[in-house]
Every structure is written in C-alpha cells, then in structure tokens.
Design an enzyme around this catalytic site. Structure first.
Site, PDB file in Angstrom:
ATOM      1  N   GLY A  44       3.237  -5.763 -12.982  1.00 21.94           N
ATOM      2  CA  GLY A  44       2.533  -7.025 -12.866  1.00 21.94           C
ATOM      3  C   GLY A  44       2.355  -7.304 -11.393  1.00 21.94           C
ATOM      4  O   GLY A  44       3.330  -7.251 -10.630  1.00 21.94           O
ATOM      5  N   ASN A  48       5.491  -7.826  -8.990  1.00 19.88           N
ATOM      6  CA  ASN A  48       5.754  -6.730  -8.053  1.00 19.88           C
ATOM      7  C   ASN A  48       5.951  -7.263  -6.636  1.00 19.88           C
ATOM      8  O   ASN A  48       6.854  -6.831  -5.906  1.00 19.88           O
ATOM      9  CB  ASN A  48       4.588  -5.741  -8.048  1.00 19.88           C
ATOM     10  CG  ASN A  48       4.548  -4.861  -9.280  1.00 19.88           C
ATOM     11  OD1 ASN A  48       5.494  -4.809 -10.055  1.00 19.88           O
ATOM     12  ND2 ASN A  48       3.438  -4.171  -9.469  1.00 19.88           N
ATOM     13  N   TYR A 100       1.704  -2.268 -21.523  1.00 18.99           N
ATOM     14  CA  TYR A 100       0.608  -1.317 -21.312  1.00 18.99           C
ATOM     15  C   TYR A 100       1.141   0.080 -21.081  1.00 18.99           C
ATOM     16  O   TYR A 100       2.296   0.281 -20.685  1.00 18.99           O
ATOM     17  CB  TYR A 100      -0.325  -1.764 -20.200  1.00 18.99           C
ATOM     18  CG  TYR A 100       0.120  -1.566 -18.765  1.00 18.99           C
ATOM     19  CD1 TYR A 100      -0.285  -0.451 -18.034  1.00 18.99           C
ATOM     20  CD2 TYR A 100       0.902  -2.520 -18.106  1.00 18.99           C
ATOM     21  CE1 TYR A 100       0.074  -0.279 -16.718  1.00 18.99           C
ATOM     22  CE2 TYR A 100       1.273  -2.362 -16.789  1.00 18.99           C
ATOM     23  CZ  TYR A 100       0.857  -1.244 -16.093  1.00 18.99           C
ATOM     24  OH  TYR A 100       1.225  -1.074 -14.784  1.00 18.99           O
ATOM     25  N   ASN A 177      -7.780  -8.406  -6.356  1.00 18.50           N
ATOM     26  CA  ASN A 177      -7.412  -7.575  -7.512  1.00 18.50           C
ATOM     27  C   ASN A 177      -8.499  -7.545  -8.585  1.00 18.50           C
ATOM     28  O   ASN A 177      -8.257  -7.889  -9.751  1.00 18.50           O
ATOM     29  CB  ASN A 177      -6.088  -8.069  -8.117  1.00 18.50           C
ATOM     30  CG  ASN A 177      -4.900  -7.259  -7.662  1.00 18.50           C
ATOM     31  OD1 ASN A 177      -5.011  -6.075  -7.379  1.00 18.50           O
ATOM     32  ND2 ASN A 177      -3.747  -7.899  -7.572  1.00 18.50           N
ATOM     33  N   ALA A 298       0.738   0.217  -4.692  1.00 21.45           N
ATOM     34  CA  ALA A 298       0.639   0.172  -3.236  1.00 21.45           C
ATOM     35  C   ALA A 298       0.031  -1.137  -2.752  1.00 21.45           C
ATOM     36  O   ALA A 298       0.444  -1.684  -1.724  1.00 21.45           O
ATOM     37  CB  ALA A 298      -0.177   1.355  -2.723  1.00 21.45           C
ATOM     38  N   GLY A 299      -0.976  -1.642  -3.459  1.00 22.78           N
ATOM     39  CA  GLY A 299      -1.613  -2.889  -3.027  1.00 22.78           C
ATOM     40  C   GLY A 299      -0.670  -4.072  -3.073  1.00 22.78           C
ATOM     41  O   GLY A 299      -0.651  -4.905  -2.151  1.00 22.78           O
ATOM     42  N   ASP A 300       0.127  -4.148  -4.125  1.00 12.52           N
ATOM     43  CA  ASP A 300       1.106  -5.225  -4.232  1.00 12.52           C
ATOM     44  C   ASP A 300       2.165  -5.095  -3.134  1.00 12.52           C
ATOM     45  O   ASP A 300       2.580  -6.089  -2.529  1.00 12.52           O
ATOM     46  CB  ASP A 300       1.788  -5.195  -5.598  1.00 12.52           C
ATOM     47  CG  ASP A 300       0.800  -5.272  -6.740  1.00 12.52           C
ATOM     48  OD1 ASP A 300      -0.269  -5.891  -6.564  1.00 12.52           O
ATOM     49  OD2 ASP A 300       1.083  -4.695  -7.811  1.00 12.52           O
TER      50      ASP A 300
END
Length: 376
Positions: A44, A48, A100, A177, A298-300
């Site tokens: 999530g 995260n 998921y 996102n 990685a983005g989080d």
C-alpha cells in the site's frame, strides 16, 4: 510568514492516509497461472511510506480502514511492528480487507500481471464522514496519494477535502501515483489527479506517469502544469530526479517543536493566482547505479526518504539523495519494503561529493553496516 502550530510532543511527524492490502508475492517468475505458491506481504503506497519513515526513526502514523478479518489483523499487526502508530485504523465489519497478487516481473514489462481483489473493500468506504479530520491533521506532514482518490467517489471526496485550503493544516504531501487501471476513465482520472495535486504543498510525480496522465513528460512542462505546489519533485527513474522549489520553501529546522514553514505563503493557502510566485530554485540530482532485485516499492521509498530529509531540515540535494538511497534499499530486496540504512550511513553517502556520488553502485545487502559500498 505564518506556519502551522507546533505539534504536541507526542504528535506524529507524518500521517499517511490510504489503503493497505495483503500482497501475495510469487515464489518464482512466470505467469500467475503457472506460479504454484505465494509469500504473504503487505502493500500500500501510503502504509509503505509510513513503515519506511518509522524504520528511519520518525514518528509515523497510518490511517486507513481494513476488514474485521484475518487479513485486516495481519495488516494492522505487521504495519504496527515497524513502529507505526495504527491507533486510528478503523475495522469494517461488513467489508473485506483488500488483497492482490502480482508476478515477479517489472511493472513496465508486457509480462507483468497484477490482480486486485479490492472492489468494495473496507478502504473504499473512507470518506469525509468516516475519517475525522482530527485523525489525520495532527502531524507535521500529511501524506496522500492519487491511489486513494481512485478507489471510490467517497475516497475522492476525502482527498479533495484534505487537499483543499484550510487554516492551520499540516504540510500536505501528494504522490500522484497514476494507475490507469484503477480509473473507469483514465483520462478523467488524470484530470482529477492534476486538480488534487494543485492543492498540495509538496508533489511527487514520475515523468512517465505525467506523460501517461497529462501528455507531458519533461520536468519543465510538468512544472508549467503544476505551478501551485511550493515543491515539485519529478522522478525520472534511473536518471534521477528534478526538484522545483520556491525560495520561500526553505526546509524546516530539525526541532520538532518548531512549526514547518508555511509553504503556501506565496499562493495564499494553495489558491492559485492570489499572488505572484518567485522564480523556482531548480535542482537535478542523478540516481546511483543499483543492481535491482525487484522493481517495486521504489517510489514510495523515495517519497519517504525525501520527507525524512524535509523533517530534518536538509537542503534540496540531500533530500533527493536520501530519497534515492531509500529507493535503492527497496529495489535491492524482493518485496515492497526494506530496512533502510542507518541514518549515519545514509548521511555519509548523501554527503559524498558529486564525483563520488556519481560512482556509487548499490547492490543487495548494501544497507548493512558491515557492507562495503562500491564507488569505483
């Protein structure tokens, strides 16, 4: 310049609001139809970020809704085990916790598969009525993402309310996102995300997702679309990140008893057009070379590293480098979450001169105190 009131001594540094789901990670590469078993994890975007910030020594709080079921129990316990405050998480007796499944391939790969079971989830019932403002407005920073806005109309209404001008609100951080598959109409989703981002103080967006959502992928073009946020971070994958920052948006001092500066001062609380904004300070910071194990999370992690640097009062380059280092920690483990390097180690790496930073090469295990980092 008026800032938000100082938080209470026990108030969180960052409040992260959004859906967390139980993630099932394959035990081998291949199609979902061929994978025989999966390992359970948590996933999530906002949770995260909260977990990474707590692991980095900050007071983080996650606000969300989960079902009154075993998966909800697992999420609350697992996220709390990172040191995250989960006291404001609500349990829904009628709606399930989302889950998921995904393949092990890169999200950009044609072979990548993700199957969500989140329609009608407990988190989709978040709304201005079910999430009291007091539960999210008590930190120095409120972190949101566009994923929440895509879950349901009530969720969209909640994110709209939290990004709207409000006296004394925390610094609002928004990660765009953009996930086209979550929106019934991807083009409309892009338009709504642009609207929400314009109400935030600090915005993270990938150049690729900006291209997909808005048809603009160059950093300068994205800034032209988003002049309102005081800080805009455009992520460019392995190339690094570009930060557009107003001179008034000086990073806060480390003392948690001191209020964050009002980054909306040049636009009267986020309302565009009420005052002329001064020219941006623009900083481009390359990413280190990373031996990628799994390209998820990685983005989080980058957002967590940048927010950590913001809370600590670091300069633009250091904040971006801490974002890159957090992202590298996530990229070098199989799941969404990684143990970040100790602060002293991260500070040493973030403080390298440009030449040494350019030679940095990070692989699996690099965050351990006994691991050597290559700077050939």
């Amino acid at each position: 310049m008026t800032g938000t009131p100082p938080p209470a001594d026990d108030a969180p540094d960052v409040v992260c609001l959004g859906e967390s789901m139980v993630t099932f990670l394959p035990d081998r590469p291949g199609r979902l139809a061929d994978v025989p078993s999966f390992a359970r994890g948590i996933g999530g975007a906002e949770s995260n970020v909260a977990c990474a910030l707590a692991a980095a020594g900050h007071r983080a709080k996650w606000v969300g809704r989960v079902g009154r079921d075993g998966f909800g129990d697992h999420l609350v316990e697992a996220i709390g085990a990172y040191g995250v405050d989960v006291g404001a998480v609500r349990r829904d007796p009628r709606r399930p916790t989302g889950v998921y499944f995904r393949t092990a391939t890169d999200r950009a790969s044609e072979a990548h598969e993700v199957v969500y079971y989140r329609a009608g989830s407990a988190a989709s019932a978040m709304s201005p009525e079910t999430v009291p403002y007091a539960s999210v407005g008590d930190g120095r920073i409120l972190h949101l993402s566009g994923i929440t806005a895509a879950l349901s109309e009530p969720c969209l209404a909640l994110v709209r309310e939290l990004t709207a001008p409000r006296a004394g609100r925390p610094l609002v951080s928004f990660d765009v996102n953009f996930r086209p598959g979550l929106w019934a109409d991807a083009a409309e989703g892009g338009r709504l995300l642009l609207e929400l981002a314009r109400g935030a103080d600090l915005v993270f967006v990938g150049a690729d997702e900006a291209e997909a959502a808005w048809g603009v992928g160059e950093p300068e073009g994205i800034r032209a679309l988003l002049p309102e946020p005081a800080v805009l971070v455009v992520k460019r994958g392995g190339e690094g990140a570009v930060v557009f920052e107003r001179p008034l948006a000086a990073p806060p001092v480390p003392d948690p008893g001191t209020p964050l500066p009002d980054l909306r001062a040049t636009t009267a609380g986020g309302a565009p057009g009420t005052a002329a904004a001064p020219p941006d300070l623009v900083v481009s910071v390359p990413a280190p070379r990373v031996d990628v194990v799994a390209p998820v999370g990685a983005g989080d992690a980058f957002a967590a590293g940048f927010l950590s640097g913001t809370l600590r009062g670091l300069g633009s380059v250091a904040r971006v480098r801490h974002g890159h280092l957090m992202a590298a920690a996530a990229l070098t483990v199989p799941g969404d979450l990684a143990v970040p390097p100790r602060r002293a180690r991260a500070d040493r790496l973030a403080g390298l001169d440009d030449a040494a930073w350019g030679r940095l090469h990070l692989g699996p295990g690099w965050t351990g105190d006994d691991q050597e980092v290559r700077t050939p």
